[in-house]
Design a protein around this motif. Structure first.
Motif, PDB file in Angstrom:
ATOM      1  N   ASP A  72       0.877  -1.165   0.000  1.00 36.07           N
ATOM      2  CA  ASP A  72       0.000   0.000   0.000  1.00 36.07           C
ATOM      3  C   ASP A  72       0.916   1.217   0.000  1.00 36.07           C
ATOM      4  N   ASP A  73       1.096   1.807  -1.165  1.00 39.43           N
ATOM      5  CA  ASP A  73       2.034   2.921  -1.278  1.00 39.43           C
ATOM      6  C   ASP A  73       1.538   4.155  -0.539  1.00 39.43           C
ATOM      7  N   ALA A  74       0.242   4.296  -0.367  1.00 36.30           N
ATOM      8  CA  ALA A  74      -0.298   5.442   0.377  1.00 36.30           C
ATOM      9  C   ALA A  74       0.108   5.362   1.849  1.00 36.30           C
ATOM     10  N   LYS A  75       0.351   4.146   2.318  1.00 33.45           N
ATOM     11  CA  LYS A  75       0.736   3.958   3.721  1.00 33.45           C
ATOM     12  C   LYS A  75       2.205   3.577   3.876  1.00 33.45           C
ATOM     13  N   ASN A  76       2.942   3.513   2.761  1.00 32.84           N
ATOM     14  CA  ASN A  76       4.351   3.097   2.804  1.00 32.84           C
ATOM     15  C   ASN A  76       4.510   1.782   3.551  1.00 32.84           C
ATOM     16  N   THR A  77       3.637   0.839   3.244  1.00 35.74           N
ATOM     17  CA  THR A  77       3.600  -0.419   3.986  1.00 35.74           C
ATOM     18  C   THR A  77       3.508  -1.593   3.024  1.00 35.74           C
ATOM     19  N   VAL A  78       4.230  -2.655   3.368  1.00 43.77           N
ATOM     20  CA  VAL A  78       4.130  -3.908   2.636  1.00 43.77           C
ATOM     21  C   VAL A  78       3.624  -4.970   3.606  1.00 43.77           C
ATOM     22  N   TYR A  79       2.823  -5.883   3.064  1.00 43.32           N
ATOM     23  CA  TYR A  79       2.191  -6.909   3.890  1.00 43.32           C
ATOM     24  C   TYR A  79       2.584  -8.304   3.406  1.00 43.32           C
ATOM     25  N   LEU A  80       2.525  -9.256   4.318  1.00 43.34           N
ATOM     26  CA  LEU A  80       2.672 -10.660   3.954  1.00 43.34           C
ATOM     27  C   LEU A  80       1.554 -11.428   4.651  1.00 43.34           C
ATOM     28  N   GLN A  81       0.576 -11.852   3.871  1.00 40.24           N
ATOM     29  CA  GLN A  81      -0.505 -12.677   4.406  1.00 40.24           C
ATOM     30  C   GLN A  81      -0.043 -14.119   4.346  1.00 40.24           C
ATOM     31  N   MET A  82      -0.020 -14.765   5.495  1.00 33.36           N
ATOM     32  CA  MET A  82       0.500 -16.125   5.621  1.00 33.36           C
ATOM     33  C   MET A  82      -0.648 -17.042   6.030  1.00 33.36           C
ATOM     34  N   ASN A  83      -1.031 -17.932   5.156  1.00 31.00           N
ATOM     35  CA  ASN A  83      -2.096 -18.888   5.431  1.00 31.00           C
ATOM     36  C   ASN A  83      -1.548 -20.309   5.439  1.00 31.00           C
ATOM     37  N   SER A  84      -2.327 -21.222   5.992  1.00 30.86           N
ATOM     38  CA  SER A  84      -1.946 -22.640   6.025  1.00 30.86           C
ATOM     39  C   SER A  84      -0.519 -22.808   6.542  1.00 30.86           C
ATOM     40  N   LEU A  85      -0.248 -22.151   7.653  1.00 29.79           N
ATOM     41  CA  LEU A  85       1.112 -22.164   8.193  1.00 29.79           C
ATOM     42  C   LEU A  85       1.521 -23.554   8.649  1.00 29.79           C
ATOM     43  N   LYS A  86       2.814 -23.833   8.481  1.00 30.86           N
ATOM     44  CA  LYS A  86       3.390 -25.121   8.844  1.00 30.86           C
ATOM     45  C   LYS A  86       4.495 -24.908   9.868  1.00 30.86           C
ATOM     46  N   PRO A  87       4.796 -25.913  10.684  1.00 30.35           N
ATOM     47  CA  PRO A  87       5.890 -25.761  11.655  1.00 30.35           C
ATOM     48  C   PRO A  87       7.208 -25.357  10.993  1.00 30.35           C
ATOM     49  N   GLU A  88       7.445 -25.795   9.779  1.00 25.93           N
ATOM     50  CA  GLU A  88       8.696 -25.434   9.100  1.00 25.93           C
ATOM     51  C   GLU A  88       8.742 -23.982   8.643  1.00 25.93           C
ATOM     52  N   ASP A  89       7.632 -23.263   8.775  1.00 22.58           N
ATOM     53  CA  ASP A  89       7.627 -21.819   8.498  1.00 22.58           C
ATOM     54  C   ASP A  89       8.187 -21.017   9.672  1.00 22.58           C
ATOM     55  N   THR A  90       8.419 -21.683  10.792  1.00 24.52           N
ATOM     56  CA  THR A  90       8.936 -21.000  11.980  1.00 24.52           C
ATOM     57  C   THR A  90      10.282 -20.357  11.686  1.00 24.52           C
ATOM     58  N   ALA A  91      10.373 -19.048  11.933  1.00 24.07           N
ATOM     59  CA  ALA A  91      11.586 -18.285  11.636  1.00 24.07           C
ATOM     60  C   ALA A  91      11.376 -16.832  12.049  1.00 24.07           C
ATOM     61  N   VAL A  92      12.442 -16.082  11.958  1.00 24.55           N
ATOM     62  CA  VAL A  92      12.345 -14.631  12.047  1.00 24.55           C
ATOM     63  C   VAL A  92      12.145 -14.104  10.630  1.00 24.55           C
ATOM     64  N   TYR A  93      11.105 -13.299  10.448  1.00 22.81           N
ATOM     65  CA  TYR A  93      10.772 -12.745   9.143  1.00 22.81           C
ATOM     66  C   TYR A  93      11.155 -11.266   9.117  1.00 22.81           C
ATOM     67  N   SER A  94      11.897 -10.887   8.083  1.00 22.44           N
ATOM     68  CA  SER A  94      12.354  -9.504   7.928  1.00 22.44           C
ATOM     69  C   SER A  94      11.888  -8.950   6.596  1.00 22.44           C
ATOM     70  N   CYS A  95      11.613  -7.665   6.593  1.00 16.91           N
ATOM     71  CA  CYS A  95      11.301  -7.006   5.338  1.00 16.91           C
ATOM     72  C   CYS A  95      12.530  -6.237   4.854  1.00 16.91           C
ATOM     73  N   ALA A  96      12.575  -5.985   3.559  1.00 19.65           N
ATOM     74  CA  ALA A  96      13.728  -5.314   2.972  1.00 19.65           C
ATOM     75  C   ALA A  96      13.299  -4.563   1.723  1.00 19.65           C
ATOM     76  N   ALA A  97      14.117  -3.579   1.338  1.00 21.73           N
ATOM     77  CA  ALA A  97      13.836  -2.761   0.164  1.00 21.73           C
ATOM     78  C   ALA A  97      14.993  -2.835  -0.815  1.00 21.73           C
ATOM     79  N   ALA A  98      14.655  -3.011  -2.090  1.00 20.10           N
ATOM     80  CA  ALA A  98      15.661  -3.095  -3.148  1.00 20.10           C
ATOM     81  C   ALA A  98      15.326  -2.075  -4.229  1.00 20.10           C
ATOM     82  N   PRO A  99      16.332  -1.445  -4.794  1.00 27.18           N
ATOM     83  CA  PRO A  99      16.064  -0.497  -5.882  1.00 27.18           C
ATOM     84  C   PRO A  99      15.371  -1.198  -7.041  1.00 27.18           C
TER      85      PRO A  99
END
Length: 123
Positions: A72-99
């Motif tokens: 959502d560029d109006a809010k300068n925000t990026v989202y990650l909707q995570m469904n059907s989560l599995k135990p192997e998804d366990t981690a630290v999640y980070s966001c990042a910006a690339a040119p």
């Protein structure tokens, strides 16, 4: 530049979480935005990215059909909707910006990183 991720937590397998990443100090709509995960003792891995225009998304094979990235560029925000989560998804999640114009699935493409948010999926 600041990238602030939030929305992590503890969830049971099969559940859902929505991560948010609020950006400041950069021209947000000029950047590819991505999400990466890092498990204990492991290297950072690509999860998903969205182009600066928002029209194109990229997903790791492991999350296709389960995770959806959006921005959502109006809010300068990026989202990650995570469904059907599995135990192997366990981690630290980070966001990042690339040119814009760089390869979105490559860690080295990203010039700005936020602190992560912990996602724990119990079985």
């Amino acid at each position: 530049v600041q990238l602030q991720a939030s929305g992590g937590g503890l969830v049971q397998a099969g559940g859902s979480l929505r991560l948010s990443c609020a950006a400041s100090g950069l021209t947000f709509d000029r950047y590819i935005m991505g999400w990466f995960l890092q498990g204990p003792g492991k290297e950072r891995e690509f999860v998903a990215a969205v182009s600066w225009s928002g029209f194109k998304t990229y997903n790791a094979d492991s999350v296709k059909g389960r995770f959806t990235i959006s921005r959502d560029d109006a809010k300068n925000t990026v989202y990650l909707q995570m469904n059907s989560l599995k135990p192997e998804d366990t981690a630290v999640y980070s966001c990042a910006a690339a040119p814009g114009g760089t390869y979105p699935a490559k860690v080295a493409s990203y010039t700005h990183w936020g602190q992560g948010t912990q996602v724990t999926v119990s079985s």
